[in-house]
Scaffold this active site. Structure first.
Site, PDB file in Angstrom:
ATOM      1  N   LYS A  66       0.844  -1.209   0.000  1.00 17.60           N
ATOM      2  CA  LYS A  66       0.000   0.000   0.000  1.00 17.60           C
ATOM      3  C   LYS A  66       0.872   1.249   0.000  1.00 17.60           C
ATOM      4  O   LYS A  66       0.602   2.214  -0.705  1.00 17.60           O
ATOM      5  CB  LYS A  66      -0.948  -0.027   1.208  1.00 17.60           C
ATOM      6  CG  LYS A  66      -2.017  -1.122   1.084  1.00 17.60           C
ATOM      7  CD  LYS A  66      -2.804  -1.366   2.368  1.00 17.60           C
ATOM      8  CE  LYS A  66      -3.733  -2.562   2.224  1.00 17.60           C
ATOM      9  NZ  LYS A  66      -4.469  -2.875   3.451  1.00 17.60           N
ATOM     10  N   GLN A 110      -4.757  -1.178   9.700  1.00 19.96           N
ATOM     11  CA  GLN A 110      -4.563  -2.518   9.129  1.00 19.96           C
ATOM     12  C   GLN A 110      -5.142  -3.575  10.073  1.00 19.96           C
ATOM     13  O   GLN A 110      -4.836  -3.597  11.258  1.00 19.96           O
ATOM     14  CB  GLN A 110      -3.054  -2.760   8.892  1.00 19.96           C
ATOM     15  CG  GLN A 110      -2.740  -4.076   8.201  1.00 19.96           C
ATOM     16  CD  GLN A 110      -3.270  -4.147   6.773  1.00 19.96           C
ATOM     17  OE1 GLN A 110      -3.148  -3.211   6.006  1.00 19.96           O
ATOM     18  NE2 GLN A 110      -3.887  -5.271   6.420  1.00 19.96           N
ATOM     19  N   ASP A 133     -10.970   2.889   4.194  1.00 19.84           N
ATOM     20  CA  ASP A 133     -11.325   1.494   3.949  1.00 19.84           C
ATOM     21  C   ASP A 133     -12.833   1.318   3.768  1.00 19.84           C
ATOM     22  O   ASP A 133     -13.290   0.275   3.307  1.00 19.84           O
ATOM     23  CB  ASP A 133     -10.849   0.607   5.113  1.00 19.84           C
ATOM     24  CG  ASP A 133      -9.423   0.110   4.895  1.00 19.84           C
ATOM     25  OD1 ASP A 133      -9.078  -0.215   3.744  1.00 19.84           O
ATOM     26  OD2 ASP A 133      -8.654   0.061   5.877  1.00 19.84           O
TER      27      ASP A 133
END
Ligand code: NAD
Length: 297
Positions: A66, A110, A133
């Site tokens: 990422k 994460q 997200d």
């Protein structure tokens, strides 16, 4: 149903490969141009805070990918890495601090979090406008309400692939295998919003094959290596395999048995090189959009 020629290398007609790497490159090129425009107009650099709690080897790989994509498109990333862990109050405190920092436009928390941390509470503590997200209950609710604002990256990436290849969704018989909060459920909503007739299957579904065999579009996110075999695929279906599983042999496979499914499908995503690259690309797109909204552009 699918734009482009089918590839027929041998006697048996093999399916068209839906090339997620190529679509991701296109998305990333657009994001790069968008980031440059934001910098020109506002002087600000879209910035992503990367939060990793605990020592998870696979999380480190995902984060490295990422951050690499962010650097490629000109998005700055700032690391908040706590390999030794954080208590839940410390994590919530960190998220509050990042929410309040105007130089941070997106927060990537994460997952998974270590045992002892409450994922749901942590996700809900992220400011919805910085939730790149798309997992915050408010953002999932907006998707359900038909006014999506931030869409979870993997299902958004699936839609991008389908649109890139011109897969007709209106009225299509779509079957989604898997009902997770991050893939199956939001993907079903996105397909519904595009007027597909959607069936969701899960571990308690009786006779999975009876459903998958009806699917003109079959999307699989079960987290079970090769659980869908060619015999479960309708002739001429479009198959999207979200799964990523590493076998003991070290081979990376999806949730669909590619070789047998490709003999029956009209088009199929490979693993690797299908949905995987799209997830990272859509995270960059979500970060750019979050920065634009926060900067009033
Ligand atoms: P999950 O474990 O949270 O959910 C799996 C879902 O599949 C559950 O709803 C379960 O009911 C259903 N399921 C499991 N076995 C089944 C079976 N035999 N028949 C029918 N339904 C079944 O998984 P997830 O987070 O949604 O991820 C799914 C897969 O996608 C995993 O392989 C994961 O690694 C992969 N994934 C890939 C990306 C990507 O970027 N490509 C992103 C997220 C997840």
């Amino acid at each position: 149903m699918v734009r482009g020629d089918l590839l027929c290398p041998g006697e048996e007609c093999m399916a068209q490969i839906l090339d997620g790497k190529a679509v991701a490159r296109k998305v990333l090129a657009d994001v790069k141009a968008g980031v440059a425009a934001v910098k020109d107009r506002s002087g600000a650099t879209p910035t992503l805070a990367v939060v990793l709690v605990g020592d998870f080897p696979s999380s480190k790989i995902y984060i490295a990918n990422k951050k690499k994509a962010a650097a490629e498109v000109g998005i700055a990333s700032r690391d908040f890495l706590y390999a030794e862990g954080l208590s839940q109050p410390e994590l919530l405190g960190l998220l509050r601090q990042l929410n309040a920092d105007p130089a941070i436009h997106g927060i990537l928390l994460q997952l998974p979090l270590p045992s002892g941390c409450d994922e749901g509470e942590a996700i809900a503590a992220i400011a919805p406008e910085k939730d790149v997200d798309g997992f915050h209950p408010m953002n999932l609710g907006l998707l359900l309400a038909g006014t999506p604002t931030v869409v979870p990256c993997t299902p958004a990436g699936v839609m991008e692939i389908l649109d890139h290849y011109g897969v007709e969704l209106k009225g299509a018989e779509a079957v989604v295998v898997g009902r997770s909060r991050i893939v199956g459920k939001p993907l079903a909503q996105l397909l519904l919003a595009r007027h597909a007739t959607v069936t969701m299957c899960h571990t308690r579904t009786r006779d999975l094959a009876a459903h998958t065999l009806r699917a003109e579009l079959l999307c699989v996110a079960a987290g079970r290596p090769q659980v869908i075999t060619g015999a479960m695929v309708r002739e001429g279906a479009v198959v999207v395999d979200v799964g990523i599983n590493r076998l003991e042999s070290g081979r990376l496979v999806g949730d669909v048995e590619f070789e047998s499914a490709a003999k029956r499908a009209r088009a199929i995503t490979p693993v690797p090189g299908g949905v995987g690259p799209m997830t990272v690309a859509m995270l960059m797109k979500n970060t750019l959009q979050a920065a634009r909204r926060q900067l009033g552009l």
